[in-house]
Design a protein around this motif. Structure first.
Motif, mmCIF file in Angstrom:
data_model
loop_
_atom_site.group_PDB
_atom_site.id
_atom_site.type_symbol
_atom_site.label_atom_id
_atom_site.label_comp_id
_atom_site.label_asym_id
_atom_site.label_seq_id
_atom_site.Cartn_x
_atom_site.Cartn_y
_atom_site.Cartn_z
ATOM 1 N N ASP A 249 0.820 -1.221 0.000
ATOM 2 C CA ASP A 249 0.000 0.000 0.000
ATOM 3 C C ASP A 249 0.849 1.265 0.000
ATOM 4 O OD1 ASP A 249 -2.244 -1.543 -0.033
ATOM 5 O OD2 ASP A 249 -2.958 -1.013 1.973
ATOM 6 N N ARG A 250 1.930 1.252 0.811
ATOM 7 C CA ARG A 250 2.761 2.447 0.902
ATOM 8 C C ARG A 250 3.439 2.747 -0.439
ATOM 9 N NH1 ARG A 250 3.216 7.023 3.956
ATOM 10 N NH2 ARG A 250 5.281 7.927 3.637
ATOM 11 N N GLU A 251 4.029 1.724 -1.048
ATOM 12 C CA GLU A 251 4.679 1.883 -2.342
ATOM 13 C C GLU A 251 3.685 2.342 -3.399
ATOM 14 O OE1 GLU A 251 7.011 -0.934 -5.619
ATOM 15 O OE2 GLU A 251 6.281 -1.786 -3.731
ATOM 16 N N GLU A 254 2.871 6.027 -2.843
ATOM 17 C CA GLU A 254 4.004 6.892 -3.165
ATOM 18 C C GLU A 254 4.202 7.036 -4.681
ATOM 19 O OE1 GLU A 254 7.226 5.181 -0.982
ATOM 20 O OE2 GLU A 254 6.817 6.393 0.819
ATOM 21 N N ARG A 276 -4.558 7.449 3.723
ATOM 22 C CA ARG A 276 -3.947 6.867 4.934
ATOM 23 C C ARG A 276 -2.424 6.878 4.844
ATOM 24 N NH1 ARG A 276 -5.466 1.636 4.494
ATOM 25 N NH2 ARG A 276 -3.409 1.065 3.688
ATOM 26 N N GLU A 277 -1.886 6.432 3.714
ATOM 27 C CA GLU A 277 -0.438 6.291 3.590
ATOM 28 C C GLU A 277 0.281 7.634 3.460
ATOM 29 O OE1 GLU A 277 1.192 3.538 4.010
ATOM 30 O OE2 GLU A 277 -0.629 2.313 4.213
ATOM 31 N N LEU A 278 -0.359 8.617 2.842
ATOM 32 C CA LEU A 278 0.270 9.924 2.650
ATOM 33 C C LEU A 278 -0.241 10.971 3.645
ATOM 34 C CD1 LEU A 278 0.363 10.203 -1.268
ATOM 35 C CD2 LEU A 278 2.034 9.164 0.286
ATOM 36 N N GLU A 279 -1.091 10.510 4.571
ATOM 37 C CA GLU A 279 -1.639 11.376 5.627
ATOM 38 C C GLU A 279 -2.355 12.590 5.033
ATOM 39 O OE1 GLU A 279 1.481 12.310 8.373
ATOM 40 O OE2 GLU A 279 1.791 10.224 8.980
#
Length: 395
Positions: A249-251, A254, A276-279
């Motif tokens: 998810d993070r990759e 991004e 969620r991942e990039l706030e």
């Protein structure tokens, strides 16, 4: 700007003669990826309506084929003229054409038969172009002009059918029509106002201005304004669907956060992952076209993201709009995405491979294909119909 950073944008705007259901001009394009060539053909068939359309389509199709295969110019013109059906009223077969063939090193050849002369705009000015005249011994009344030139980043080529240059012909204000001079001056004025104006926008403006020259703004002839623009690519990224493995998810997020260009998210789950991942915060869109329309759910907003939409329904509708030859009149997130696609040159699709069980319901419309098939459908029409560059990564 290096040659590798140059994108060749090709666009044309057309209007049928007033009262006709079909355009007698034909505009066809072809990109040859292996050779790095871009070819565009504009043909104007004799008369109006169906007969003119048949003549121009045959001419444009053959001219495109012969140019791609590097057939001798005179020989190609002879074959085209031999093949055209004869008009039963006027007892002649006739269609004009302009062919533009651009190579990856910037070299270009323009072949012109009886269409208004091409215009090269460079640094805001019209360049004086030299050409050679050739003709066939069998058709010596048809003179072909051949221009060989070197194009630079930032250059624009403008070519039209005579419906544009003859707009207003015979009227009290424009006895001789708008002419190539009027068209060129208007194009230079628009480039002066907006040096980065797209080929699409400039072709639309030229067509609209030509229509203003006509009494009651009704086209007396079929009209086509075509523009080719060499410029830095306009890039867009589309994220749609959650990754197959949640550990990515993070990759996945991004890929959007690090992208330099327009950013679009299609899908509620996709938007939640990115937020969620990039706030980031997702906000409902309460005004404007983002509120949706018809069966298209409303859009949302997220800082740093140009468009946030629902997923499959919006993508499916966008595919339909791209495949249609009609300009959409509706205003909703699908038309917003449609406009972003047309204003982009290089489009990267980042597609999550996790299956959404809601889309396997047999009661849903048959056109509601799974995500990757919809993306494939959109990529195909963008590449083949609009000459866009597309790429896809699957997570």
């Amino acid at each position: 700007m290096t040659r590798e950073e140059v994108f060749v944008e090709v666009e044309a705007s057309q209007r049928n003669r007033h009262g006709e259901d079909i355009c007698g001009d034909a505009f066809k394009t072809l990109r040859l990826p292996d050779e790095g060539r871009t070819i565009a053909v504009l043909s104007d068939g004799l008369g109006h309506g169906v007969k003119a359309s048949i003549l121009s389509l045959m001419t444009a199709t053959m001219a495109l084929k012969y140019t791609a295969s590097d057939t001798d110019i005179v020989r190609a013109a002879e074959v085209i003229m031999d093949a055209l059906p004869v008009c039963q009223v006027r007892k002649i077969s006739y269609a004009t054409f302009t062919v533009v063939d651009i190579h990856p090193n910037g070299g270009a050849r323009v072949v012109e038969m009886d269409n208004p002369p091409v215009t090269l705009v460079r640094d805001g000015l019209a360049v004086n172009l030299e050409y050679e005249e050739v003709s066939s011994p069998r058709y010596n009344d048809r003179v072909i002009r051949v221009y060989d030139m070197a194009l630079h980043p930032g250059d624009r080529l403008i070519f039209t059918s005579d419906g544009i240059t003859q707009a207003g012909l015979g009227s009290e204000r424009l006895r001789l029509g708008w002419r190539i001079k009027g068209c060129r001056e208007f194009a230079l004025e628009q480039v002066g106002k907006d040096p980065k104006i797209s080929a699409r926008a400039l072709s639309q403006k030229i067509l609209s201005q030509a229509l203003r020259q006509e009494p009651f703004q009704r086209a007396f002839d079929d009209m086509t304004a075509a523009v080719i623009y060499l410029r830095r690519p306009r890039r867009t990224i589309i994220l749609t669907g959650p990754p197959y493995a949640s550990g990515r998810d993070r990759e996945f997020a991004e890929a959007l956060g690090d992208f330099n260009g327009r950013k679009v998210i299609c899908g509620g789950t996709t938007a939640n992952i990115v937020a969620r991942e990039l706030e980031l915060t997702i906000r409902d869109c309460l005004t404007g076209p983002g509120r949706g329309g018809g069966d298209i759910p409303p859009a949302a907003e997220m800082d740093g993201v140009d468009l946030v939409t629902e997923g499959i329904l919006t993508l499916t509708r966008t595919a339909q709009l791209l495949e249609s030859d009609e300009v959409p009149r509706e205003k909703n997130p699908a038309t917003q995405l449609y406009e972003i696609f047309l204003d982009s040159d290089s489009i990267e699709f980042v597609v999550g491979a996790r299956i959404n069980e809601a889309h396997q319901d047999p009661n849903l419309p048959i056109d509601l294909e799974i995500r990757r098939n919809i993306v494939k459908r959109i990529r195909t029409v963008l590449e083949e119909k609009f000459l866009k560059e597309t790429h896809m990564r699957v997570f």
